[in-house]
Design an enzyme around this catalytic site. Structure first.
Site, PDB file in Angstrom:
ATOM      1  N   MET A 165      62.536 -83.484 -11.574  1.00  0.00           N
ATOM      2  CA  MET A 165      61.838 -84.180 -10.536  1.00  0.00           C
ATOM      3  C   MET A 165      62.161 -85.632 -10.746  1.00  0.00           C
ATOM      4  O   MET A 165      61.326 -86.443 -10.398  1.00  0.00           O
ATOM      5  CB  MET A 165      60.365 -83.942 -10.617  1.00  0.00           C
ATOM      6  CG  MET A 165      60.139 -82.214 -10.409  1.00  0.00           C
ATOM      7  SD  MET A 165      58.235 -82.016 -10.431  1.00  0.00           S
ATOM      8  CE  MET A 165      58.253 -80.324 -10.774  1.00  0.00           C
ATOM      9  N   SER A 166      63.047 -86.220 -11.530  1.00  0.00           N
ATOM     10  CA  SER A 166      63.533 -87.369 -11.820  1.00  0.00           C
ATOM     11  C   SER A 166      64.765 -87.746 -11.985  1.00  0.00           C
ATOM     12  O   SER A 166      65.548 -87.260 -11.454  1.00  0.00           O
ATOM     13  CB  SER A 166      62.602 -87.811 -12.925  1.00  0.00           C
ATOM     14  OG  SER A 166      63.396 -87.431 -13.998  1.00  0.00           O
TER      15      SER A 166
ATOM     16  N   ALA B 146      62.801 -84.171 -18.807  1.00  0.00           N
ATOM     17  CA  ALA B 146      62.429 -82.884 -19.110  1.00  0.00           C
ATOM     18  C   ALA B 146      63.064 -81.951 -17.991  1.00  0.00           C
ATOM     19  O   ALA B 146      62.861 -82.644 -16.875  1.00  0.00           O
ATOM     20  CB  ALA B 146      61.024 -82.240 -19.452  1.00  0.00           C
TER      21      ALA B 146
ATOM     22  N   TYR C  38      57.195 -87.981  -6.422  1.00  0.00           N
ATOM     23  CA  TYR C  38      56.070 -87.159  -6.094  1.00  0.00           C
ATOM     24  C   TYR C  38      54.713 -87.828  -5.989  1.00  0.00           C
ATOM     25  O   TYR C  38      53.700 -87.267  -5.395  1.00  0.00           O
ATOM     26  CB  TYR C  38      56.083 -85.853  -6.742  1.00  0.00           C
ATOM     27  CG  TYR C  38      55.772 -85.705  -8.380  1.00  0.00           C
ATOM     28  CD1 TYR C  38      54.728 -86.270  -8.780  1.00  0.00           C
ATOM     29  CD2 TYR C  38      56.803 -85.494  -9.066  1.00  0.00           C
ATOM     30  CE1 TYR C  38      54.761 -86.514 -10.182  1.00  0.00           C
ATOM     31  CE2 TYR C  38      56.803 -85.592 -10.375  1.00  0.00           C
ATOM     32  CZ  TYR C  38      55.454 -86.173 -10.911  1.00  0.00           C
ATOM     33  OH  TYR C  38      55.307 -86.065 -12.340  1.00  0.00           O
ATOM     34  N   GLU C  39      54.489 -88.747  -6.731  1.00  0.00           N
ATOM     35  CA  GLU C  39      53.375 -89.516  -6.639  1.00  0.00           C
ATOM     36  C   GLU C  39      52.912 -90.280  -5.285  1.00  0.00           C
ATOM     37  O   GLU C  39      51.822 -90.658  -5.046  1.00  0.00           O
ATOM     38  CB  GLU C  39      53.162 -90.748  -7.913  1.00  0.00           C
ATOM     39  CG  GLU C  39      53.225 -90.167  -9.176  1.00  0.00           C
ATOM     40  CD  GLU C  39      53.495 -91.358 -10.264  1.00  0.00           C
ATOM     41  OE1 GLU C  39      52.979 -92.259 -10.532  1.00  0.00           O
ATOM     42  OE2 GLU C  39      54.406 -90.803 -11.226  1.00  0.00           O
TER      43      GLU C  39
ATOM     44  N   SER D  10      59.135 -86.841 -19.506  1.00  0.00           N
ATOM     45  CA  SER D  10      57.915 -85.869 -20.357  1.00  0.00           C
ATOM     46  C   SER D  10      58.408 -85.402 -21.570  1.00  0.00           C
ATOM     47  O   SER D  10      59.627 -84.976 -21.319  1.00  0.00           O
ATOM     48  CB  SER D  10      57.920 -84.790 -19.069  1.00  0.00           C
ATOM     49  OG  SER D  10      57.424 -85.097 -17.612  1.00  0.00           O
TER      50      SER D  10
ATOM     51  N   HIS E 103      53.046 -77.383 -17.241  1.00  0.00           N
ATOM     52  CA  HIS E 103      53.322 -78.932 -17.629  1.00  0.00           C
ATOM     53  C   HIS E 103      52.977 -79.147 -18.989  1.00  0.00           C
ATOM     54  O   HIS E 103      53.773 -79.580 -19.931  1.00  0.00           O
ATOM     55  CB  HIS E 103      52.510 -79.661 -17.027  1.00  0.00           C
ATOM     56  CG  HIS E 103      52.922 -81.255 -17.317  1.00  0.00           C
ATOM     57  ND1 HIS E 103      54.254 -81.863 -17.339  1.00  0.00           N
ATOM     58  CD2 HIS E 103      52.077 -82.317 -17.888  1.00  0.00           C
ATOM     59  CE1 HIS E 103      54.211 -83.106 -17.613  1.00  0.00           C
ATOM     60  NE2 HIS E 103      52.830 -83.311 -17.812  1.00  0.00           N
TER      61      HIS E 103
ATOM     62  N   HIS F 139      52.463 -89.418 -19.958  1.00  0.00           N
ATOM     63  CA  HIS F 139      53.192 -90.527 -19.544  1.00  0.00           C
ATOM     64  C   HIS F 139      52.355 -91.409 -19.780  1.00  0.00           C
ATOM     65  O   HIS F 139      51.254 -91.827 -18.806  1.00  0.00           O
ATOM     66  CB  HIS F 139      53.581 -90.269 -17.996  1.00  0.00           C
ATOM     67  CG  HIS F 139      54.709 -89.531 -17.726  1.00  0.00           C
ATOM     68  ND1 HIS F 139      55.283 -89.474 -16.550  1.00  0.00           N
ATOM     69  CD2 HIS F 139      55.274 -88.301 -18.194  1.00  0.00           C
ATOM     70  CE1 HIS F 139      56.288 -88.573 -16.418  1.00  0.00           C
ATOM     71  NE2 HIS F 139      56.109 -87.445 -17.534  1.00  0.00           N
TER      72      HIS F 139
ATOM     73  N   HIS G 211      57.085 -91.272 -10.612  1.00  0.00           N
ATOM     74  CA  HIS G 211      57.882 -90.415  -9.798  1.00  0.00           C
ATOM     75  C   HIS G 211      57.558 -90.318  -8.389  1.00  0.00           C
ATOM     76  O   HIS G 211      56.483 -90.742  -7.928  1.00  0.00           O
ATOM     77  CB  HIS G 211      57.547 -88.841 -10.418  1.00  0.00           C
ATOM     78  CG  HIS G 211      57.794 -88.418 -11.848  1.00  0.00           C
ATOM     79  ND1 HIS G 211      57.022 -88.876 -12.853  1.00  0.00           N
ATOM     80  CD2 HIS G 211      58.737 -87.873 -12.319  1.00  0.00           C
ATOM     81  CE1 HIS G 211      57.401 -88.618 -14.051  1.00  0.00           C
ATOM     82  NE2 HIS G 211      58.543 -87.808 -13.671  1.00  0.00           N
TER      83      HIS G 211
ATOM     84  N   ASN H 247      62.426 -75.236 -20.506  1.00  0.00           N
ATOM     85  CA  ASN H 247      62.126 -73.777 -19.910  1.00  0.00           C
ATOM     86  C   ASN H 247      63.124 -73.539 -19.174  1.00  0.00           C
ATOM     87  O   ASN H 247      63.819 -74.252 -18.688  1.00  0.00           O
ATOM     88  CB  ASN H 247      60.753 -73.884 -19.245  1.00  0.00           C
ATOM     89  CG  ASN H 247      60.697 -75.035 -17.940  1.00  0.00           C
ATOM     90  OD1 ASN H 247      60.477 -76.094 -18.107  1.00  0.00           O
ATOM     91  ND2 ASN H 247      61.376 -74.389 -16.830  1.00  0.00           N
TER      92      ASN H 247
HETATM   93  N1  HPA Z   1      61.486 -77.705 -12.867  1.00  0.00           N
HETATM   94  C1  HPA Z   1      61.446 -78.989 -12.493  1.00  0.00           C
HETATM   95  N2  HPA Z   1      60.975 -79.860 -13.307  1.00  0.00           N
HETATM   96  C2  HPA Z   1      60.835 -79.638 -14.480  1.00  0.00           C
HETATM   97  C3  HPA Z   1      61.113 -78.247 -15.147  1.00  0.00           C
HETATM   98  C4  HPA Z   1      61.474 -77.117 -14.354  1.00  0.00           C
HETATM   99  O1  HPA Z   1      61.477 -75.944 -14.418  1.00  0.00           O
HETATM  100  N3  HPA Z   1      60.877 -78.251 -16.448  1.00  0.00           N
HETATM  101  C5  HPA Z   1      60.640 -79.444 -16.726  1.00  0.00           C
HETATM  102  N4  HPA Z   1      60.768 -80.258 -15.673  1.00  0.00           N
END
Ligand code: HPA
Length: 267
Positions: A206-207, A118, A90-91, A33, A242, A65, A88, A230
């Site tokens: 998450m990856s 990310a 989670y899909e 991402s 997102h 993506h 991912h 973040n």
């Molecule tokens: N948590 C999980 N996945 C993320 C985050 C987060 O704060 N920022 C970008 N991907």
């Protein structure tokens, strides 16, 4: 892993050779991402295809993506395979589609895998949003693993020290950190973020971890880089979204592209 997953990856590698006209690739880069715009700086495009042109890939499910694969020649003549997006966990399609790109790349000759993502920063005291951080190690809290059966793979050095040093030759300001992966797709709760800080995590996402394990199983060297988009949930009190993650990616794409291009040229 089931034998079928290896067979499918070998078939995808054959189709990839046919469609790109490239016999063997040196390096694969998975653009997470926010990283997709950085791909343009890595080298000259030889050809580009949709993941759905190859066996075993799921169409993309996430905004930002693109689900495309680009064959690139770098300045130094390296053949790079760039995944403009990833599948991912989670899909909900299971672990095999998540690691199929890495397995296909290895079947197509790749010996170095660069995984980007990310991430939320767990150490806002020292981390800035928009900063790339080298992944030094991971904590896999996805509850899954791409390897099926009693194949005991050593994970003492998942993220190659040699490649981290090489990346720091390009950019000596690069920090390192431990990446923690949850399955998602929810962002974490503030209590989970406090837990991860206590556990020794520096980044959360998450990856990456499942792909890194598959790459090590396949004998490739791994470089992992997180873009801090973040501070982790609750650390500054702002809700996460997102779009903000993608925006940080767009804002830093030029720097990330130059960094990746230089690193790949040094491999
Ligand atoms: N948590 C999980 N996945 C993320 C985050 C987060 O704060 N920022 C970008 N991907």
């Amino acid at each position: 892993m089931s034998n079928d997953a290896y067979v499918l990856a070998a078939e995808a590698a054959v189709a990839l050779r046919e469609l790109t006209g490239v016999d063997s690739f040196d390096v694969a880069l998975v653009m997470g991402s926010g990283w997709v715009p950085a791909a343009d700086a890595i080298g000259r495009t030889i050809s580009e295809l949709s993941v759905t042109d190859l066996p075993g890939f799921a169409p993309p499910a996430v905004a930002g993506h693109s689900g495309r694969i680009r064959a690139v020649e770098t300045e130094s003549g390296r053949k790079a395979l760039i995944f403009l997006g990833r599948t991912h966990l989670y899909e909900g399609r299971g672990v095999e589609p998540v690691v199929h790109g890495v397995r296909t790349a290895i079947a197509a000759g790749v010996s170095t895998v660069v995984l980007t993502n990310a991430a939320g920063g767990l150490r806002p005291e020292t981390q800035d949003v928009g900063e790339p951080v080298l992944i030094s190690d991971h904590i896999n809290l996805t509850g899954d693993n791409p390897i099926r059966g009693a194949t005991f793979i050593d994970l003492t050095e998942v993220y190659s020290k040699r490649l981290r040093e090489l990346a720091r030759e390009v950019d000596p300001s690069l920090a390192e950190g431990v990446y923690v992966a949850f399955r998602g797709p929810t962002y974490e709760t503030p209590a989970e973020i406090r837990m991860l800080r206590t556990l020794g995590g520096d980044l959360v996402g998450m990856s990456t971890v499942l792909e890194a394990i598959a790459a090590r199983e396949g004998g490739a060297e791994v470089l992992g880089i997180s873009l801090v988009t973040n501070p982790g949930a609750g650390l500054v009190g702002e809700p996460l979204n997102h779009e903000e993650v993608l925006e940080v990616g767009r804002a830093t794409a030029a720097r990330m592209g130059v960094l990746l291009g230089k690193v790949v040229n040094k491999l």
